[in-house]
Design an enzyme around this catalytic site. Structure first.
Site, mmCIF file in Angstrom:
data_model
loop_
_atom_site.group_PDB
_atom_site.id
_atom_site.type_symbol
_atom_site.label_atom_id
_atom_site.label_comp_id
_atom_site.label_asym_id
_atom_site.label_seq_id
_atom_site.Cartn_x
_atom_site.Cartn_y
_atom_site.Cartn_z
ATOM 1 N N LYS A 120 26.290 42.515 37.838
ATOM 2 C CA LYS A 120 27.617 42.947 38.345
ATOM 3 C C LYS A 120 28.648 42.963 37.209
ATOM 4 O O LYS A 120 28.330 43.391 36.099
ATOM 5 C CB LYS A 120 28.033 42.058 39.518
ATOM 6 C CG LYS A 120 26.951 42.024 40.601
ATOM 7 C CD LYS A 120 27.398 41.438 41.898
ATOM 8 C CE LYS A 120 26.235 41.437 42.875
ATOM 9 N NZ LYS A 120 26.599 41.004 44.216
ATOM 10 N N GLY A 149 26.173 37.420 48.285
ATOM 11 C CA GLY A 149 27.119 36.450 47.715
ATOM 12 C C GLY A 149 27.647 35.421 48.704
ATOM 13 O O GLY A 149 28.563 34.665 48.385
#
Ligand code: PGA
Length: 255
Positions: free
Chosen positions: A12, A175
């Site tokens: 990311k 997440g």
């Protein structure tokens, strides 16, 4: 049919350029004494692709991927990155990640178009699908997954399915530390193979690699890999820690 397991690390926008290059080097070192029988891919940010791919050049155990591409091959798109610009550095590319879909209002049709662009240039697409928390609460998961797979299959040739990887990532699991039960994930994988088999044939459905993503950790990976039809993992947070990532690779290979 035995499918080669696949582990993808999605870095990311979590690290600095320097930290991404260091992570690539550490992974290479940690993997030195590990027998790697799966495909392992790391996906750094765009600016780090050249340096990470150079750092891993001599590694037979680690490959490099990008996190997305723009839907156009080239043009006046300030700030965007095209397939032609990632090509020298990657063999893989994530498309349709839920964070990109949210950020760029990417539709299933646009994602499908990106798959075509990647295949045209010899890059393996990792096609992400998954339901939101609201869709799950409304018991609309099956419908959502069916729609997303059917959009991919709409114009796809049979050969496309031999080259694409599907990543099933429930959006609410990303997440969050929460995951679906492994048997629910296995049922979704089965649904995907059923749709592909109906559109083409059982052989192509059997060859298709489908991985799970969303809060994968060294602690929970075994339970997913114990299920049939789960071919590996797309890993976010845990991929930033070499020892955790290697632990996940080991578990995926043991299954
Ligand atoms: P996570 O991210 O493992 O941190 O949940 C997975 C992903 O977004 O690909």
């Amino acid at each position: 049919m035995t499918r080669t397991p696949l582990v993808v690390g999605n870095w990311k926008m979590e690290l600095s350029h320097k930290a991404e290059v260091e992570l690539a080097r550490s992974l290479k070192t940690v993997l030195k004494n590990v027998t790697v029988t799966s495909d392992v891919v790391v996906c750094p940010s765009f600016p780090s692709l050249p340096a990470v791919s150079a750092a891993l050049k001599s590694s037979e155990k680690l490959m490099v991927g990008a996190q997305t591409i723009h839907a156009a091959e080239k043009g006046a798109w300030t700030g965007a990155v095209s397939v032609l610009q990632i090509m020298p550095f990657v063999r893989w590319c994530i498309v349709g990640h839920s964070e990109q879909r949210a950020l760029t209002h990417e539709t299933d049709a646009m994602v499908q178009h990106k798959v075509d662009l990647l295949l045209k240039h010899g890059i393996t697409p990792i096609f992400c699908i998954g339901e939101s928390a609201a869709e799950r609460a409304a018991e609309a998961t099956t419908q959502k997954i069916t729609n997303q797979i059917q959009t991919l299959l709409h114009k796809a040739a049979r050969t496309t399915l031999t080259k694409v990887v599907i990543a099933y990532e429930p959006i609410w699991a990303i997440g969050s530390g929460q995951t679906p039960d492994s048997n629910e994930v296995a049922a979704t994988m089965l649904l995907i193979r059923k749709i592909v088999a109906e559109r083409f044939d059982p052989e192509i459905a059997d060859r298709l690699r489908i991985i799970y993503g969303g809060s994968v950790s060294p602690q929970n990976i075994q339970q997913f890999m114990a299920e049939p039809g789960i071919d590996g993992a797309l890993v976010g947070g845990a991929a930033l820690h070499p020892l955790q990532f290697v632990e996940i690779i080991r578990s995926v290979q043991k299954s």
